[in-house]
Design an enzyme around this catalytic site. Structure first.
Site, mmCIF file in Angstrom:
data_model
loop_
_atom_site.group_PDB
_atom_site.id
_atom_site.type_symbol
_atom_site.label_atom_id
_atom_site.label_comp_id
_atom_site.label_asym_id
_atom_site.label_seq_id
_atom_site.Cartn_x
_atom_site.Cartn_y
_atom_site.Cartn_z
ATOM 1 N N CYS A 78 104.231 16.258 33.094
ATOM 2 C CA CYS A 78 104.674 16.632 34.446
ATOM 3 C C CYS A 78 103.626 17.507 35.146
ATOM 4 O O CYS A 78 102.559 17.009 35.487
ATOM 5 C CB CYS A 78 106.046 17.272 34.371
ATOM 6 S SG CYS A 78 106.923 17.195 35.938
ATOM 7 N N HIS A 171 109.333 14.588 30.556
ATOM 8 C CA HIS A 171 109.275 15.710 29.608
ATOM 9 C C HIS A 171 109.830 15.337 28.234
ATOM 10 O O HIS A 171 110.987 15.656 27.944
ATOM 11 C CB HIS A 171 110.135 16.867 30.129
ATOM 12 C CG HIS A 171 109.625 17.535 31.351
ATOM 13 N ND1 HIS A 171 108.676 18.525 31.319
ATOM 14 C CD2 HIS A 171 109.955 17.364 32.647
ATOM 15 C CE1 HIS A 171 108.431 18.944 32.548
ATOM 16 N NE2 HIS A 171 109.187 18.260 33.379
ATOM 17 N N GLU A 173 109.386 16.836 25.587
ATOM 18 C CA GLU A 173 109.701 18.112 24.922
ATOM 19 C C GLU A 173 111.087 18.632 25.279
ATOM 20 O O GLU A 173 111.619 19.490 24.589
ATOM 21 C CB GLU A 173 108.615 19.161 25.231
ATOM 22 C CG GLU A 173 108.645 19.784 26.622
ATOM 23 C CD GLU A 173 108.105 18.889 27.747
ATOM 24 O OE1 GLU A 173 107.815 17.705 27.488
ATOM 25 O OE2 GLU A 173 107.991 19.379 28.881
#
Ligand code: GLN
Length: 212
Positions: A78, A171, A173
């Site tokens: 991002c 994302h 994560e």
């Protein structure tokens, strides 16, 4: 093996946790000296304009470019993807122009501020990726050396790789999705030990005494 996470701003803690989860030792990178001894570097999500300011404030720009020149893998999510892009649509100067793409920030407008989507990303395997987008950028142009790794249903590009640089508009994560981090760890291991398999062909200068 250690992998760094640029820890100036944004969701670096989630990347650190993900690296631990896959058994890689994370290093929070805030100063040039923290780049010593890491085999790859992750640029987290957050706010790219703030990251730009902090990279300059802490004199990290040249050390980061130098680190990238070693061919060690880089992964931007991002805002991290924006940091790595060669061109930012509508005027912003690039920050670390290491990935030959043009990105547009906040490309989904207000209605779609955040959304989630199941994506096919063959490079990480057959199971779809649950992709979380938050005020996400889109990739509007890719250079000739860039592989497109994933697109939305409407054809817009949201994940790419150019040699050692991997970037996603979403994302992993934040979605409990470890496969991109595993890919970076594999690339880092190959970069550290180019004698193993195909790594030698990709990094022929590695044995020539380039700094790790
Ligand atoms: N909108 C942010 C930017 O332009 C990126 C958002 C994110 O990283 N989730 O930098």
């Amino acid at each position: 093996m250690k992998i760094g996470v640029l820890a100036l701003q944004g969701d670096f803690a989630e990347h650190v946790a993900m690296l631990r989860e896959i058994g890689v030792e994370p290093v929070e990178v805030r100063l040039p000296g923290h780049l010593e001894g890491i085999s790859g570097l992750i640029f987290p999500g957050g706010e790219s304009t703030t990251m730009r300011r902090l990279i300059d404030r802490w004199a990290l720009r040249d050390p980061l470019l130098e680190f990238a020149r070693t061919g060690a893998p880089l992964f931007g999510t991002c805002a991290g993807m924006i940091v790595l892009s060669r061109e930012i649509a509508d005027g912003d100067e690039p920050i670390l122009p290491l990935l030959d793409v043009t990105v547009r920030r906040n490309a989904f407008g207000r209605q779609l501020d955040s959304f989630e989507s199941e994506l096919s990303v063959p490079i990480v395997g057959d199971q779809p990726v649950h992709a979380v987008f938050i005020r996400a950028p889109i990739i509007e142009r890719v250079g000739p050396g860039v592989d497109v790794l994933a697109k939305l249903d409407d054809g817009r590009i949201v994940a790419v790789r150019e040699r050692n640089v991997l970037a996603t508009a979403f994302h992993p994560e934040l979605a409990g999705e470890p496969r991109f981090h595993r890919l970076i760890a594999t690339m880092a291991a190959e970069h550290d030990d180019p004698g193993e398999g195909a790594g030698r062909r990709h990094h022929p200068t590695r044995r020539a005494g380039l700094p790790r």
